[in-house]
Design an enzyme around this catalytic site. Structure first.
Site, PDB file in Angstrom:
ATOM      1  N   ILE A 136      -7.782   0.744   9.748  1.00 48.01           N
ATOM      2  CA  ILE A 136      -8.101   1.491  10.964  1.00 48.01           C
ATOM      3  C   ILE A 136      -9.611   1.653  11.146  1.00 48.01           C
ATOM      4  O   ILE A 136     -10.077   2.185  12.140  1.00 48.01           O
ATOM      5  CB  ILE A 136      -7.403   2.870  10.955  1.00 48.01           C
ATOM      6  N   GLY A 137     -10.382   1.175  10.164  1.00 48.03           N
ATOM      7  CA  GLY A 137     -11.837   1.205  10.266  1.00 48.03           C
ATOM      8  C   GLY A 137     -12.477   0.164   9.357  1.00 48.03           C
ATOM      9  O   GLY A 137     -13.692   0.083   9.243  1.00 48.03           O
ATOM     10  N   GLY A 138     -11.620  -0.615   8.685  1.00 50.35           N
ATOM     11  CA  GLY A 138     -12.092  -1.622   7.733  1.00 50.35           C
ATOM     12  C   GLY A 138     -11.295  -1.622   6.445  1.00 50.35           C
ATOM     13  O   GLY A 138     -11.694  -2.234   5.456  1.00 50.35           O
ATOM     14  N   SER A 139     -10.150  -0.943   6.427  1.00 51.95           N
ATOM     15  CA  SER A 139      -9.449  -0.659   5.176  1.00 51.95           C
ATOM     16  C   SER A 139      -8.772  -1.853   4.522  1.00 51.95           C
ATOM     17  O   SER A 139      -8.350  -1.766   3.371  1.00 51.95           O
ATOM     18  CB  SER A 139      -8.402   0.445   5.405  1.00 51.95           C
ATOM     19  N   LYS A 168       0.829  -1.201   0.000  1.00 49.18           N
ATOM     20  CA  LYS A 168       0.000   0.000   0.000  1.00 49.18           C
ATOM     21  C   LYS A 168       0.865   1.254   0.000  1.00 49.18           C
ATOM     22  O   LYS A 168       1.954   1.277   0.586  1.00 49.18           O
ATOM     23  CB  LYS A 168      -0.921  -0.045   1.224  1.00 49.18           C
ATOM     24  N   SER A 213      -9.396   1.799   2.620  1.00 52.10           N
ATOM     25  CA  SER A 213      -8.457   2.586   1.838  1.00 52.10           C
ATOM     26  C   SER A 213      -7.405   1.753   1.104  1.00 52.10           C
ATOM     27  O   SER A 213      -6.616   2.300   0.332  1.00 52.10           O
ATOM     28  CB  SER A 213      -7.752   3.600   2.749  1.00 52.10           C
ATOM     29  N   SER A 214      -7.370   0.432   1.358  1.00 49.16           N
ATOM     30  CA  SER A 214      -6.425  -0.431   0.633  1.00 49.16           C
ATOM     31  C   SER A 214      -7.031  -0.879  -0.691  1.00 49.16           C
ATOM     32  O   SER A 214      -6.897  -2.033  -1.099  1.00 49.16           O
ATOM     33  CB  SER A 214      -6.038  -1.641   1.492  1.00 49.16           C
TER      34      SER A 214
END
Length: 587
Positions: free
Chosen positions: A246-249, A150, A225-226
């Protein structure tokens, strides 16, 4: 009128109104010119970054072409179809060369990024790493395996942009610890993947490098975000990738793209050398983790990373090697099963009977126990959002200084820009009609004192304690629960930030959680969606319905969760779910 105003402001002096007006006009013109020059400078930086990326793509395409001319007999499809475990075996025994595998994946990655815009940059030093691993006496567990990483995971000599213009000028001075360990294990980092601007989104778009598309359906988002990782691996351009969560990324791109992904306990893998637009958020920590096509690949990656090399390079990482015995165990498990929807903002088109029923043993079925995580709306707004917007969003807004805001982030940016009093008043006014929106605005107002922040951190600890107590009362080993999906249409994640309740919960708790695809959306599911009202029948419910429509054939996944530091147990459960879902599809 202006002349009268000037006379009122300066009553005791003789005012040359013409000069004052000229000064005022000049100041306005200077301000306009300054803003115009600023935008031109931003555009120039973005164009330079895109030009550098495109030149890198051309150089890599040329290198691939030279390889193809030198070795024309490579069976590309056969190599790309090999699972990671089989590919590592072939590389270890020498029946496949690392060079052949690397250039096969480079060629495929070029093809995939042309279709999906998933790559930010190739890593030309991959050729040097190729030569380096061939000099080693011992072959690491990932010997010869091309690995994508990433954007913000540091690699020496390359940018970590986070999709932001302000990050375009600084090259990383050394590899992150994780990249160092990958290299020591024989892996070849070969590409860096695209991310959403500021990383705070589960779409994958930024003004510099553009929108990444889902390879399974170009109208859909790959998640974030990934998201660049998800698109590249799902398109076949990488066999193993490293993301962050950090939240589901990690889990959301895995769900949207039909992959397996693991978010470990945050401190299980080193974060040293990983950058972010906002640092120091410890109450809900970030975690690095692997993404791949199957669970065995995730397990092999974790086994390779959890080695003495990582523990020595970063002493803050607990020296806990991978426990193969736990991963390979067939002892029956007691599984907590969450309901089909954890929160009103979340939907899955998977019917309750579509998920495989775990057996978790060769002969003994798992014991299934109903389990409902408590107070999800409270966790979402009061614990999760207040952590990130503790200052009302000012720190996050600062990262956009001297930048162009991506359209997908404008709803959040505009909400944060509102004064705290306005947020509070709107929350009060909207509460009777739209309670979820009111709670969201109230959370965005942030906190006003250090004491309030300390109390907030304490409340997170209290919730974790209560959750674990409930877990132990039910004597659970693992939990099976939903994950957001199927893939959203591009642009919709920015309108539905609160839809990530099923994933953010386990970031707040800091539990290991992984995603496994189990089925696909059918025509019948699409028809059923037309009847979906949600629990509130408010604008968010209607927007969510639009976001997931048109998903026939796209993957639907489930989430597997274990207690902290039990990644091996989480992976073992994921493997069982994966096996059962595959058997069900074959039957």
């Amino acid at each position: 009128m202006v002349q009268q105003l000037l006379r009122q402001l300066l009553p005791e002096r003789k005012v040359n109104t013409s000069a004052a007006l000229a000064l005022l006009g000049g100041s306005v013109a200077a301000l306009v010119l300054w803003k115009w020059l600023g935008k031109k400078m931003i555009q120039k930086k973005m164009e330079e970054a895109r030009r550098t990326r495109d030149e890198g793509m051309k150089k890599m395409a040329k290198a691939v072409q030279q390889f193809r001319e030198q070795v024309p007999s490579v069976q590309t499809d056969a190599i790309l179809s090999l699972p990671l475990l089989e590919l590592t075996g072939r590389l270890q025994e020498g029946s496949l060369s690392p060079r052949t595998v690397l250039y096969t994946y480079l060629e495929k990655a070029l093809e995939v990024t042309q279709q999906t815009n998933c790559l930010r940059h190739f890593i030309p030093e991959c050729e040097e790493q190729l030569q380096e691993i061939q000099r080693h006496k011992e072959k690491g567990l990932l010997y010869g395996i091309p690995v994508s990483i990433k954007d913000h995971i540091g690699h020496k000599g390359h940018l970590a942009t986070c999709g932001l213009v302000q990050c375009l000028g600084t090259l990383m001075e050394e590899d992150s610890v994780l990249v160092k360990v990958l290299k020591r294990q024989g892996a070849i980092p070969f590409a860096m993947t695209n991310v959403p601007q500021s990383l705070f989104s589960y779409d994958c778009s930024n003004p510099i490098f553009g929108q990444t598309l889902n390879p399974l359906n170009h109208q859909k988002s790959p998640g974030g975000s990934s998201g660049g990782e998800g698109a590249l691996i799902a398109g076949g351009g990488s066999i193993l990738g490293i993301g962050s969560d950090i939240g589901g990324s990690i889990r959301l791109p895995s769900s949207f793209c039909g992959l397996c992904g693991l978010k470990p306990t945050a401190e299980r893998l080193s974060l040293s050398g990983v950058t972010g637009p906002i640092n120091g958020i410890l109450a809900v920590p970030c975690a690095l983790g692997p993404m791949a096509r199957d669970v065995d690949s995730l397990a092999l990656c974790m086994k390779a990373l959890l080695c003495q090399e990582m523990f020595q390079l970063d002493p803050s990482v607990p020296p806990i090697p991978f426990n193969e015995e736990v991963y390979s165990s067939s002892t029956p498990l007691r599984v907590g099963v969450s309901p089909a929807s954890l929160h009103a903002e979340e939907i899955t088109l998977q019917k309750p009977d579509a998920a495989p029923k775990p057996s978790c043993g060769k002969n003994d079925p798992a014991e299934l126990v109903p389990f409902s995580p408590p107070r999800i709306p409270y966790v979402m707004t009061e614990l999760f959002f207040k952590t990130f917007f503790a200052d009302g969003g000012r720190a996050w807004l600062d990262v956009f200084t001297g930048d162009i805001v991506d359209p997908g982030l404008k709803p959040q940016v505009n909400s944060c820009k509102m004064p705290r009093l306005v947020k509070k008043l709107l929350a009060l006014l909207l509460k009777p009609l739209f309670p979820r929106l009111a709670a969201y605005l109230s959370a965005l107002a942030g906190m006003r004192s250090v004491k309030e922040m300390w109390n907030h951190h304490h409340q997170i600890q209290v919730y974790r304690s209560q959750f674990i107590t409930r877990w132990k009362e039910l004597q659970l080993d693992v939990v099976l629960c939903p994950v957001l999906g199927p893939a959203f249409t591009t642009g919709y994640p920015g309108k539905l930030l609160t839809a990530i309740s099923s994933t953010m919960l386990y970031n707040v708790l800091n539990f290991p959680a992984g995603v496994v695809p189990v089925s696909t959306v059918t025509e019948a599911d699409e028809e059923e969606l037309k009847l979906y009202q949600g629990c509130c029948d408010d604008p968010w419910d209607r927007t969510l319905k639009q976001a997931v429509s048109g998903a026939v054939g796209l993957p639907v996944a489930v989430q597997c969760v274990a207690l902290p530091w039990q990644e091996e147990l989480c992976l073992r459960f994921m493997k069982e779910v994966e096996t059962l879902s595959r058997d069900k599809r074959v039957a």
